[in-house]
Design a protein around this motif. Structure first.
Motif, PDB file in Angstrom:
ATOM      1  N   CYS A 174       3.074  -8.920   4.492  1.00 59.80           N
ATOM      2  CA  CYS A 174       1.958  -9.335   5.345  1.00 59.80           C
ATOM      3  C   CYS A 174       1.734 -10.847   5.260  1.00 59.80           C
ATOM      4  O   CYS A 174       2.099 -11.492   4.259  1.00 59.80           O
ATOM      5  N   ALA A 175       1.052 -11.361   6.273  1.00 62.21           N
ATOM      6  CA  ALA A 175       0.739 -12.790   6.327  1.00 62.21           C
ATOM      7  C   ALA A 175      -0.107 -13.244   5.132  1.00 62.21           C
ATOM      8  O   ALA A 175       0.109 -14.329   4.576  1.00 62.21           O
ATOM      9  N   GLU A 176      -1.066 -12.418   4.755  1.00 65.43           N
ATOM     10  CA  GLU A 176      -1.987 -12.812   3.674  1.00 65.43           C
ATOM     11  C   GLU A 176      -1.250 -13.003   2.353  1.00 65.43           C
ATOM     12  O   GLU A 176      -1.445 -13.977   1.636  1.00 65.43           O
TER      13      GLU A 176
ATOM     14  N   SER B 203       7.264  -4.892  14.867  1.00 66.93           N
ATOM     15  CA  SER B 203       5.923  -4.471  15.297  1.00 66.93           C
ATOM     16  C   SER B 203       5.418  -5.278  16.489  1.00 66.93           C
ATOM     17  O   SER B 203       4.499  -4.844  17.179  1.00 66.93           O
TER      18      SER B 203
ATOM     19  N   VAL C  10       0.860 -11.923  12.791  1.00 66.89           N
ATOM     20  CA  VAL C  10      -0.312 -12.225  11.975  1.00 66.89           C
ATOM     21  C   VAL C  10      -0.125 -13.581  11.302  1.00 66.89           C
ATOM     22  O   VAL C  10       0.969 -13.906  10.824  1.00 66.89           O
TER      23      VAL C  10
ATOM     24  N   ILE D  57      -9.142  -9.250  12.529  1.00 64.66           N
ATOM     25  CA  ILE D  57      -8.097  -8.468  11.856  1.00 64.66           C
ATOM     26  C   ILE D  57      -8.421  -8.371  10.363  1.00 64.66           C
ATOM     27  O   ILE D  57      -8.413  -9.382   9.660  1.00 64.66           O
ATOM     28  N   PRO D  58      -8.681  -7.176   9.875  1.00 59.59           N
ATOM     29  CA  PRO D  58      -8.978  -7.046   8.442  1.00 59.59           C
ATOM     30  C   PRO D  58      -7.695  -6.942   7.613  1.00 59.59           C
ATOM     31  O   PRO D  58      -6.698  -6.411   8.104  1.00 59.59           O
ATOM     32  N   PRO D  59      -7.705  -7.448   6.403  1.00 60.05           N
ATOM     33  CA  PRO D  59      -6.507  -7.366   5.558  1.00 60.05           C
ATOM     34  C   PRO D  59      -6.242  -5.931   5.091  1.00 60.05           C
ATOM     35  O   PRO D  59      -7.181  -5.167   4.885  1.00 60.05           O
ATOM     36  N   CYS D  60      -4.971  -5.571   4.928  1.00 58.63           N
ATOM     37  CA  CYS D  60      -4.628  -4.225   4.466  1.00 58.63           C
ATOM     38  C   CYS D  60      -5.006  -4.078   2.984  1.00 58.63           C
ATOM     39  O   CYS D  60      -5.346  -5.050   2.307  1.00 58.63           O
TER      40      CYS D  60
ATOM     41  N   GLU E   8       8.828  -9.621   8.651  1.00 60.46           N
ATOM     42  CA  GLU E   8       9.274  -8.222   8.657  1.00 60.46           C
ATOM     43  C   GLU E   8      10.751  -8.100   8.298  1.00 60.46           C
ATOM     44  O   GLU E   8      11.472  -9.096   8.177  1.00 60.46           O
TER      45      GLU E   8
ATOM     46  N   PHE F 120       3.585  -7.610  16.222  1.00 61.07           N
ATOM     47  CA  PHE F 120       2.186  -7.884  15.834  1.00 61.07           C
ATOM     48  C   PHE F 120       2.229  -9.123  14.936  1.00 61.07           C
ATOM     49  O   PHE F 120       2.614  -9.053  13.773  1.00 61.07           O
TER      50      PHE F 120
ATOM     51  N   ASN G  57       3.296 -13.030   8.746  1.00 51.58           N
ATOM     52  CA  ASN G  57       4.003 -11.817   8.325  1.00 51.58           C
ATOM     53  C   ASN G  57       5.502 -11.968   8.565  1.00 51.58           C
ATOM     54  O   ASN G  57       5.942 -12.567   9.553  1.00 51.58           O
TER      55      ASN G  57
HETATM   56  N1  THU Z   1       0.082  -7.210   8.851  1.00 49.63           N
HETATM   57  C1  THU Z   1      -0.295  -8.373   8.250  1.00 49.63           C
HETATM   58  O1  THU Z   1       0.476  -9.336   8.153  1.00 49.63           O
HETATM   59  N2  THU Z   1      -1.560  -8.443   7.770  1.00 49.63           N
HETATM   60  C2  THU Z   1      -2.497  -7.468   7.892  1.00 49.63           C
HETATM   61  O2  THU Z   1      -3.606  -7.639   7.425  1.00 49.63           O
HETATM   62  C3  THU Z   1      -2.165  -6.210   8.571  1.00 49.63           C
HETATM   63  C4  THU Z   1      -0.751  -6.048   8.981  1.00 49.63           C
HETATM   64  C5  THU Z   1       1.439  -7.137   9.392  1.00 49.63           C
HETATM   65  C6  THU Z   1       2.389  -6.229   8.665  1.00 49.63           C
HETATM   66  C7  THU Z   1       3.382  -5.915   9.750  1.00 49.63           C
HETATM   67  O3  THU Z   1       4.322  -6.972   9.809  1.00 49.63           O
HETATM   68  C8  THU Z   1       2.565  -5.954  11.029  1.00 49.63           C
HETATM   69  O4  THU Z   1       1.386  -6.680  10.709  1.00 49.63           O
HETATM   70  C9  THU Z   1       2.192  -4.580  11.572  1.00 49.63           C
HETATM   71  O5  THU Z   1       1.585  -3.813  10.602  1.00 49.63           O
END
Ligand code: THU
Length: 160
Positions: free
Chosen positions: A72-74, A41, A45, A108-111, A63, A43, A61
């Motif tokens: 995810c990071a959280e 990604s 986190v 960035i809000p948590p999923c 992957e 992305f 995070n």
């Molecule tokens: N991701 C997180 O680690 N935390 C979030 O709150 C949203 C998404 C990560 C999951 C994936 O590795 C990447 O961001 C893209 O979705």
């Protein structure tokens, strides 16, 4: 017909307006973005928690080529913190993210899945977690814990 109105209180502030304690957790989350494994990604986190025993734990995070196997990071951070310090409540959770262009200006809000795990962590220790969503331009502080981000949530009380 009755109506239920749900309200969420979120404080919006700049990085400089955060308390020194909160900045410490936020900075750990920002630093943790460098350890992210986000080859798919791009992305990155980072998350960090302050525990009741004073320890700050950070994670990012991770992957996987089989996408759903990543985490995810959280959740990486909470699961690691709770597995290393099962008796120490989580007091604060900070989240930050970065792309190739740099830090994200917005929080960035948590999923959804991470919100469920944050809820379980609050329940487990009986402590509300202060959640700080960092953005380079502005951050959100949620002092009332995960219920503010996830009303009408399912927790262990329904299993009793
Ligand atoms: N991701 C997180 O680690 N935390 C979030 O709150 C949203 C998404 C990560 C999951 C994936 O590795 C990447 O961001 C893209 O979705």
């Amino acid at each position: 017909m009755k109506e239920i109105v749900l309200q969420t209180k979120i404080k919006v502030c700049s990085y400089n307006e955060l308390s020194a304690d909160d900045r410490e957790v936020v900075d750990a989350a920002r630093a943790a973005t460098s350890n992210s494994y986000a080859v798919y990604s791009k992305f990155n986190v980072g998350a960090a928690v302050r525990l009741k025993n004073g320890v700050i734990v950070k994670g990012s995070n991770q992957e996987n080529a089989a996408y759903p196997s990543g985490l995810c990071a959280e959740r990486t951070t909470l699961f690691w913190a709770n597995s290393q310090y099962p008796d120490s409540a989580v007091l604060t959770l900070a989240i930050a993210a970065r792309t190739e262009k740099g830090e994200l200006p917005v929080p960035i809000p948590p999923c959804g899945a991470c919100r469920q795990v944050i809820l379980e962590t609050e329940k487990r220790f009986g402590e509300t977690i202060k959640i700080i969503l960092y953005g380079a331009k502005e951050s959100y502080i949620i002092e009332d814990g995960i219920k503010a981000l996830m009303p009408l949530s399912f927790d262990s009380e329904f299993l009793e």
